[in-house]
Design an enzyme around this catalytic site. Structure first.
Site, PDB file in Angstrom:
ATOM      1  CG  HIS A 178      -2.093   0.939   1.068  1.00 47.70           C
ATOM      2  ND1 HIS A 178      -2.010   2.291   1.281  1.00 47.70           N
ATOM      3  CD2 HIS A 178      -3.345   0.691   0.669  1.00 47.70           C
ATOM      4  CE1 HIS A 178      -3.197   2.841   1.039  1.00 47.70           C
ATOM      5  NE2 HIS A 178      -4.022   1.891   0.649  1.00 47.70           N
TER       6      HIS A 178
ATOM      7  CD  GLU B 151      -9.026  -3.365  -2.722  1.00 51.75           C
ATOM      8  OE1 GLU B 151      -8.992  -2.161  -2.956  1.00 51.75           O
ATOM      9  OE2 GLU B 151     -10.073  -3.980  -2.458  1.00 51.75           O
TER      10      GLU B 151
HETATM   11  C1  SDX Z   1      -6.264   0.029  -3.110  1.00 55.63           C
HETATM   12  O1  SDX Z   1      -4.421   4.480  -2.197  1.00 55.63           O
HETATM   13  C2  SDX Z   1      -5.386   3.892  -1.624  1.00 55.63           C
HETATM   14  O2  SDX Z   1      -5.857   4.290  -0.572  1.00 55.63           O
HETATM   15  C3  SDX Z   1      -5.921   2.698  -2.360  1.00 55.63           C
HETATM   16  C4  SDX Z   1      -6.961   1.892  -1.624  1.00 55.63           C
HETATM   17  C5  SDX Z   1      -8.223   2.684  -1.396  1.00 55.63           C
HETATM   18  O3  SDX Z   1      -8.945   2.373  -0.450  1.00 55.63           O
HETATM   19  O4  SDX Z   1      -8.524   3.537  -2.240  1.00 55.63           O
HETATM   20  O5  SDX Z   1      -6.450   1.481  -0.377  1.00 55.63           O
HETATM   21  C6  SDX Z   1      -7.381   0.668  -2.416  1.00 55.63           C
HETATM   22  O6  SDX Z   1      -6.042   0.342  -4.240  1.00 55.63           O
HETATM   23  C7  SDX Z   1      -5.412  -0.955  -2.350  1.00 55.63           C
HETATM   24  C8  SDX Z   1      -4.252  -1.528  -3.236  1.00 55.63           C
HETATM   25  C9  SDX Z   1      -4.818  -2.632  -4.122  1.00 55.63           C
HETATM   26  N1  SDX Z   1      -3.753  -3.047  -5.085  1.00 55.63           N
HETATM   27  C10 SDX Z   1      -3.120  -4.197  -4.933  1.00 55.63           C
HETATM   28  O7  SDX Z   1      -3.264  -4.977  -3.993  1.00 55.63           O
HETATM   29  C11 SDX Z   1      -2.125  -4.469  -6.070  1.00 55.63           C
HETATM   30  C12 SDX Z   1      -0.813  -4.950  -5.483  1.00 55.63           C
HETATM   31  N2  SDX Z   1      -0.189  -3.820  -4.778  1.00 55.63           N
HETATM   32  C13 SDX Z   1       0.799  -3.042  -5.445  1.00 55.63           C
HETATM   33  O8  SDX Z   1       0.754  -2.958  -6.821  1.00 55.63           O
HETATM   34  C14 SDX Z   1       1.267  -1.817  -4.697  1.00 55.63           C
HETATM   35  O9  SDX Z   1       1.533  -2.198  -3.411  1.00 55.63           O
HETATM   36  C15 SDX Z   1       0.398  -0.588  -4.689  1.00 55.63           C
HETATM   37  C16 SDX Z   1       0.011  -0.167  -6.056  1.00 55.63           C
HETATM   38  C17 SDX Z   1      -0.814  -0.798  -3.875  1.00 55.63           C
HETATM   39  C18 SDX Z   1       1.209   0.548  -4.052  1.00 55.63           C
HETATM   40  O10 SDX Z   1       2.295   0.731  -4.857  1.00 55.63           O
HETATM   41  P1  SDX Z   1       3.434   1.825  -4.537  1.00 55.63           P
HETATM   42  O11 SDX Z   1       3.261   2.456  -3.233  1.00 55.63           O
HETATM   43  O12 SDX Z   1       3.541   2.720  -5.710  1.00 55.63           O
HETATM   44  O13 SDX Z   1       4.674   0.904  -4.399  1.00 55.63           O
HETATM   45  P2  SDX Z   1       5.682   0.655  -5.569  1.00 55.63           P
HETATM   46  O14 SDX Z   1       4.939   0.184  -6.784  1.00 55.63           O
HETATM   47  O15 SDX Z   1       6.563   1.859  -5.656  1.00 55.63           O
HETATM   48  O16 SDX Z   1       6.517  -0.588  -5.006  1.00 55.63           O
HETATM   49  C19 SDX Z   1       7.580  -0.372  -4.099  1.00 55.63           C
HETATM   50  C20 SDX Z   1       8.350  -1.684  -4.107  1.00 55.63           C
HETATM   51  C21 SDX Z   1       8.628  -2.178  -5.531  1.00 55.63           C
HETATM   52  O17 SDX Z   1       9.794  -2.981  -5.448  1.00 55.63           O
HETATM   53  P3  SDX Z   1      11.212  -2.305  -5.963  1.00 55.63           P
HETATM   54  O18 SDX Z   1      10.977  -1.897  -7.420  1.00 55.63           O
HETATM   55  O19 SDX Z   1      11.457  -1.136  -5.060  1.00 55.63           O
HETATM   56  O20 SDX Z   1      12.182  -3.451  -5.834  1.00 55.63           O
HETATM   57  O21 SDX Z   1       7.551  -2.719  -3.480  1.00 55.63           O
HETATM   58  C22 SDX Z   1       7.242  -3.710  -4.441  1.00 55.63           C
HETATM   59  C23 SDX Z   1       7.483  -3.111  -5.819  1.00 55.63           C
HETATM   60  O22 SDX Z   1       7.828  -4.130  -6.745  1.00 55.63           O
HETATM   61  N3  SDX Z   1       5.820  -4.059  -4.273  1.00 55.63           N
HETATM   62  C24 SDX Z   1       5.336  -5.287  -4.420  1.00 55.63           C
HETATM   63  C25 SDX Z   1       3.975  -5.188  -4.129  1.00 55.63           C
HETATM   64  N4  SDX Z   1       3.660  -3.916  -3.828  1.00 55.63           N
HETATM   65  C26 SDX Z   1       4.825  -3.216  -3.932  1.00 55.63           C
HETATM   66  N5  SDX Z   1       5.945  -6.455  -4.777  1.00 55.63           N
HETATM   67  C27 SDX Z   1       5.148  -7.550  -4.823  1.00 55.63           C
HETATM   68  N6  SDX Z   1       3.819  -7.538  -4.554  1.00 55.63           N
HETATM   69  C28 SDX Z   1       3.202  -6.383  -4.218  1.00 55.63           C
HETATM   70  N7  SDX Z   1       1.893  -6.374  -3.941  1.00 55.63           N
END
Ligand code: SDX
Length: 368
Positions: A253, A308
């Site tokens: 998140h 989620e």
């Molecule tokens: C919602 O914003 C909100 O409030 C949203 C929400 C709401 O109520 O409106 O809470 C609802 O959208 C919840 C999120 C649902 N999405 C997912 O579950 C999809 C999986 N999650 C990710 O894609 C991610 O965690 C996000 C999109 C939710 C947040 O992404 P960020 O903060 O932009 O993090 P990032 O993409 O910059 O990742 C940082 C690092 C990366 O690794 P590096 O490139 O630094 O090596 O963390 C890793 C990412 O690869 N990472 C994950 C991951 N989430 C982040 N790796 C594996 N699995 C994951 N789920």
């Protein structure tokens, strides 16, 4: 090359609507703990709180519920659209099209609670009608004695829903109603900042909600658990996904760097519904394995369960098909979206951030 930050850490607005405390894992709606509201209040009461800033007294709630029932009617031309759109049109695209067709003069600028209530009241009707049409089933008309959550389930199935299912869905809808400056809310606020109307702002928000990184995640959580299949395969499947740079849906998140409080609350509600269900047992096992392996593969990123993961579990436990997960999330979040649109409308300042130009500078005149 400028780092793409996704506006991480950037403050886009001040808001009285909610506080998302990512370090401590708290969610506050207008001064109340969202987790407590989810257990003690109805959808209508919390919508009133988010729109008006305080909980309704008995008389206010009765009048509000009366208007809610009166607004449960879909314009004929929107129903015709639901019948006309091709069967393969994704439900979130149908929702966006149907809402954008609601833009009669009664939704002109400035936005109002009355407008927000009309849209919130009909969103479940649009979803339920389209779902029934897609499955060749007769349309079920709203049952006015049922509250918002119960009526939605009734219009999907034609059966008065079980009290436990209504309670679980109400908890989910309340916890999904509002979440500060998430991507879909921000999209709605940007549109409202140009003094465009509520309908245009909501269609922008629905478009953002559709994405699998945002509201589309619960459907992907179900697909992930189906792909894993059983506890014995969980660790290998997760390792292989992470080694290929894949993401685990329902984890991580932008704000919560501890467990999402909504996930905590929904885990408890789902456990009451599904404690005997082997699928739920697998979900709990996968959750623990995922958190352990995310820490191993992404040390320091503090990636935990988000709303989620258990939103998928609770909607599955209630019997909602995964095609309805993101539309159901939208039925909840339309309250938060519209509360923010109302708040933004009172600020006379258009959103216009900067960008960094990384293209070439002109070196010669354009030759005609
Ligand atoms: C919602 O914003 C909100 O409030 C949203 C929400 C709401 O109520 O409106 O809470 C609802 O959208 C919840 C999120 C649902 N999405 C997912 O579950 C999809 C999986 N999650 C990710 O894609 C991610 O965690 C996000 C999109 C939710 C947040 O992404 P960020 O903060 O932009 O993090 P990032 O993409 O910059 O990742 C940082 C690092 C990366 O690794 P590096 O490139 O630094 O090596 O963390 C890793 C990412 O690869 N990472 C994950 C991951 N989430 C982040 N790796 C594996 N699995 C994951 N789920």
């Amino acid at each position: 090359m400028a780092k793409v930050t996704g506006l991480e850490g950037v403050v886009a607005a001040e808001t009285d609507i909610s506080l998302v405390d990512g370090e401590n894992g708290h969610l506050i709606y207008r001064g109340f703990w969202a987790k407590e509201l989810a257990i003690t209040s109805t959808f209508e009461e919390v919508a009133y709180l988010l729109w008006y800033g305080q909980l309704p007294n008995t008389a206010e709630l009765e009048a509000f519920k009366g208007q809610w029932v009166a607004d449960r009617c879909l314009p004929e031309h929107v129903l015709s659209l639901l019948k006309l759109l091709p069967r393969e049109t994704p439900l979130m695209s149908v929702l966006q099209t149907a809402v954008s067709a609601m833009s009669e003069s009664q939704y002109s600028w400035p936005p109002s609670v009355e407008q927000a209530l009309k849209i919130t009241a009909v969103l479940p009707i649009i979803v339920a009608y389209r779902y029934r049409l897609e499955n060749g089933l007769p349309l079920i008309e709203p049952l006015n004695q049922l509250d918002h959550a119960a009526n939605y389930l009734y219009m999907l199935t034609g059966v008065i829903p079980e009290a436990a299912h209504v309670k679980a869905l109400t908890a989910y809808l309340i916890l999904g109603m509002e979440h500060g400056m998430n991507a879909s809310t921000f999209a709605g606020r940007v549109v409202s900042s140009t003094q465009s109307d509520l309908i245009s702002a909501l269609t922008a928000a629905i478009g953002a909600m559709k994405g699998p990184l945002h509201g589309g995640a619960p459907t992907e959580v179900i697909a992930m658990l189906d792909a894993i299949g059983n506890k014995e395969q969980a660790e290998d499947w997760i390792r292989s996904t992470l080694e290929q740079g894949g993401r685990l849906m329902g984890f991580g998140h932008r704000v919560y760097k501890t467990v999402d409080p909504r996930a905590e609350a929904l885990r408890q509600v789902t456990a009451r519904l599904s404690s005997e269900d082997p699928w739920f047992e697998l979900a709990i096992h996968v959750e623990a394995a995922a958190i352990k392996l995310l820490d191993e593969y992404k040390p320091g990123r503090r990636l935990y369960t988000n709303v989620e993961f258990f939103a998928a579990a609770i909607m599955r436990a209630i019997g909602l098909p995964s095609a309805l997960f993101t539309p159901t999330f939208s039925i909840a979040r339309v309250v938060g979206w519209s509360a923010h649109v109302l708040e933004q409308a009172a600020i006379n300042r258009i959103f216009r951030p900067q960008s960094v130009y990384t293209g070439p500078m002109p070196t010669e005149q354009v030759s005609k």
